[in-house]
Motif scaffolding. Sequence first.
Motif, PDB file in Angstrom:
ATOM      1  N   ARG A  41       0.877  -1.180   0.000  1.00 47.52           N
ATOM      2  CA  ARG A  41       0.000   0.000   0.000  1.00 47.52           C
ATOM      3  C   ARG A  41       0.905   1.216   0.000  1.00 47.52           C
ATOM      4  NH1 ARG A  41      -3.982  -2.943   4.047  1.00 47.52           N
ATOM      5  NH2 ARG A  41      -5.245  -3.946   2.464  1.00 47.52           N
ATOM      6  N   VAL A  42       1.043   1.829  -1.126  1.00 46.68           N
ATOM      7  CA  VAL A  42       2.098   2.795  -1.390  1.00 46.68           C
ATOM      8  C   VAL A  42       1.830   4.166  -0.781  1.00 46.68           C
ATOM      9  CG1 VAL A  42       3.388   3.938  -3.230  1.00 46.68           C
ATOM     10  CG2 VAL A  42       2.764   1.524  -3.448  1.00 46.68           C
ATOM     11  N   LEU A  43       0.647   4.717  -1.007  1.00 46.19           N
ATOM     12  CA  LEU A  43       0.310   6.059  -0.537  1.00 46.19           C
ATOM     13  C   LEU A  43      -1.016   6.044   0.211  1.00 46.19           C
ATOM     14  CD1 LEU A  43       1.035   8.037  -3.833  1.00 46.19           C
ATOM     15  CD2 LEU A  43       2.451   8.059  -1.775  1.00 46.19           C
ATOM     16  N   ASN A  44      -1.149   6.964   1.148  1.00 39.74           N
ATOM     17  CA  ASN A  44      -2.413   7.191   1.837  1.00 39.74           C
ATOM     18  C   ASN A  44      -2.712   8.673   1.685  1.00 39.74           C
ATOM     19  OD1 ASN A  44      -4.465   7.711   3.649  1.00 39.74           O
ATOM     20  ND2 ASN A  44      -3.661   6.371   5.224  1.00 39.74           N
ATOM     21  N   VAL A  45      -3.751   8.986   0.925  1.00 41.60           N
ATOM     22  CA  VAL A  45      -4.136  10.366   0.687  1.00 41.60           C
ATOM     23  C   VAL A  45      -5.291  10.700   1.619  1.00 41.60           C
ATOM     24  CG1 VAL A  45      -4.983  12.009  -1.027  1.00 41.60           C
ATOM     25  CG2 VAL A  45      -3.381  10.221  -1.703  1.00 41.60           C
ATOM     26  N   THR A  46      -5.118  11.733   2.431  1.00 42.38           N
ATOM     27  CA  THR A  46      -6.090  12.089   3.456  1.00 42.38           C
ATOM     28  C   THR A  46      -6.436  13.568   3.342  1.00 42.38           C
ATOM     29  OG1 THR A  46      -5.061  10.468   4.912  1.00 42.38           O
ATOM     30  CG2 THR A  46      -6.493  12.075   5.944  1.00 42.38           C
ATOM     31  N   THR A  51     -17.565  18.587   6.266  1.00 46.53           N
ATOM     32  CA  THR A  51     -18.440  17.414   6.244  1.00 46.53           C
ATOM     33  C   THR A  51     -17.660  16.234   5.683  1.00 46.53           C
ATOM     34  OG1 THR A  51     -19.226  17.822   3.987  1.00 46.53           O
ATOM     35  CG2 THR A  51     -20.475  18.868   5.803  1.00 46.53           C
ATOM     36  N   LEU A  52     -18.200  15.038   5.876  1.00 42.83           N
ATOM     37  CA  LEU A  52     -17.583  13.839   5.304  1.00 42.83           C
ATOM     38  C   LEU A  52     -17.528  13.959   3.784  1.00 42.83           C
ATOM     39  CD1 LEU A  52     -16.432  10.986   5.518  1.00 42.83           C
ATOM     40  CD2 LEU A  52     -18.784  10.138   5.538  1.00 42.83           C
ATOM     41  N   ALA A  53     -18.600  14.439   3.182  1.00 46.47           N
ATOM     42  CA  ALA A  53     -18.641  14.579   1.726  1.00 46.47           C
ATOM     43  C   ALA A  53     -17.544  15.531   1.229  1.00 46.47           C
ATOM     44  CB  ALA A  53     -20.017  15.072   1.291  1.00 46.47           C
ATOM     45  N   GLU A  54     -17.338  16.627   1.947  1.00 48.12           N
ATOM     46  CA  GLU A  54     -16.297  17.581   1.552  1.00 48.12           C
ATOM     47  C   GLU A  54     -14.909  16.966   1.692  1.00 48.12           C
ATOM     48  OE1 GLU A  54     -14.503  21.888   2.947  1.00 48.12           O
ATOM     49  OE2 GLU A  54     -16.550  21.378   3.523  1.00 48.12           O
ATOM     50  N   ARG A  56     -14.133  13.777   1.576  1.00 51.88           N
ATOM     51  CA  ARG A  56     -14.029  12.743   0.535  1.00 51.88           C
ATOM     52  C   ARG A  56     -13.728  13.392  -0.816  1.00 51.88           C
ATOM     53  NH1 ARG A  56     -17.103   9.411  -3.043  1.00 51.88           N
ATOM     54  NH2 ARG A  56     -16.610   7.221  -2.684  1.00 51.88           N
ATOM     55  N   GLU A  57     -14.429  14.466  -1.140  1.00 48.94           N
ATOM     56  CA  GLU A  57     -14.217  15.163  -2.408  1.00 48.94           C
ATOM     57  C   GLU A  57     -12.790  15.706  -2.501  1.00 48.94           C
ATOM     58  OE1 GLU A  57     -15.879  19.191  -4.490  1.00 48.94           O
ATOM     59  OE2 GLU A  57     -17.358  17.893  -3.513  1.00 48.94           O
ATOM     60  N   ARG A  58     -12.291  16.274  -1.423  1.00 42.83           N
ATOM     61  CA  ARG A  58     -10.916  16.799  -1.413  1.00 42.83           C
ATOM     62  C   ARG A  58      -9.900  15.671  -1.574  1.00 42.83           C
ATOM     63  NH1 ARG A  58     -10.744  21.338   3.401  1.00 42.83           N
ATOM     64  NH2 ARG A  58     -12.088  22.823   2.353  1.00 42.83           N
ATOM     65  N   ALA A  59     -10.087  14.577  -0.844  1.00 48.13           N
ATOM     66  CA  ALA A  59      -9.127  13.473  -0.914  1.00 48.13           C
ATOM     67  C   ALA A  59      -9.079  12.865  -2.312  1.00 48.13           C
ATOM     68  CB  ALA A  59      -9.474  12.407   0.123  1.00 48.13           C
ATOM     69  N   TYR A  60     -10.241  12.559  -2.874  1.00 48.13           N
ATOM     70  CA  TYR A  60     -10.252  11.966  -4.217  1.00 48.13           C
ATOM     71  C   TYR A  60      -9.832  12.980  -5.277  1.00 48.13           C
ATOM     72  CZ  TYR A  60     -12.024   7.547  -2.541  1.00 48.13           C
ATOM     73  OH  TYR A  60     -12.141   6.342  -1.904  1.00 48.13           O
ATOM     74  N   GLY A  78     -14.904   6.532   2.557  1.00 49.86           N
ATOM     75  CA  GLY A  78     -15.577   7.788   2.849  1.00 49.86           C
ATOM     76  C   GLY A  78     -17.027   7.812   2.404  1.00 49.86           C
ATOM     77  N   SER A  79     -17.517   6.694   1.864  1.00 47.62           N
ATOM     78  CA  SER A  79     -18.932   6.657   1.488  1.00 47.62           C
ATOM     79  C   SER A  79     -19.766   6.665   2.768  1.00 47.62           C
ATOM     80  CB  SER A  79     -19.233   5.431   0.633  1.00 47.62           C
ATOM     81  OG  SER A  79     -18.979   4.251   1.343  1.00 47.62           O
ATOM     82  N   PRO A  80     -21.015   7.074   2.712  1.00 50.85           N
ATOM     83  CA  PRO A  80     -21.818   7.238   3.927  1.00 50.85           C
ATOM     84  C   PRO A  80     -21.841   6.019   4.850  1.00 50.85           C
ATOM     85  CG  PRO A  80     -22.947   8.195   2.074  1.00 50.85           C
ATOM     86  CD  PRO A  80     -21.730   7.492   1.522  1.00 50.85           C
ATOM     87  N   ASP A  81     -21.980   4.824   4.321  1.00 49.39           N
ATOM     88  CA  ASP A  81     -21.987   3.613   5.148  1.00 49.39           C
ATOM     89  C   ASP A  81     -21.418   2.469   4.323  1.00 49.39           C
ATOM     90  OD1 ASP A  81     -22.358   1.587   6.956  1.00 49.39           O
ATOM     91  OD2 ASP A  81     -24.510   1.878   7.177  1.00 49.39           O
TER      92      ASP A  81
END
Length: 115
Positions: A41-46, A51-54, A56-60, A78-81
């Motif tokens: 597992r090479v990279l972890n982008v955080t 909000t969770l949605a925000e 998630r959008e920034r990370a992806y 980061g999906s809701p559930d």
Amino acid sequence: GAYAKGSQIRGLEELPQDSRHMVFHAGTAARDGGVIAAGGRVLNVTARGATLAEARERAYGMVDRIDWPGGFCRRDIGSPDPHRSIFDRMKDRKVRGRPAPARPRRGRRSGRGHG
């Protein structure tokens, strides 16, 4: 299985690096002034957001700016559930003749010795 090693990872230097945008290196190495995949597992982008949605959008958004043809990532983090779909699919069917597992309870401890 084994992961490909030695592929060049580009674009990391252009990503924001602050308290809301972070890239953690786990399976990388420096070679000839650049960054290469060293396996696993090479990279972890955080990312953080209001909000969770925000977040998630920034990370992806950061992931999409990384130039790494040999790399891949999951898109369900980061999906809701993320567990919901697994249990919903298994709810009405049996796996290898056994009933589907019970859905975990949130906020409760299970097992002995936890009062």
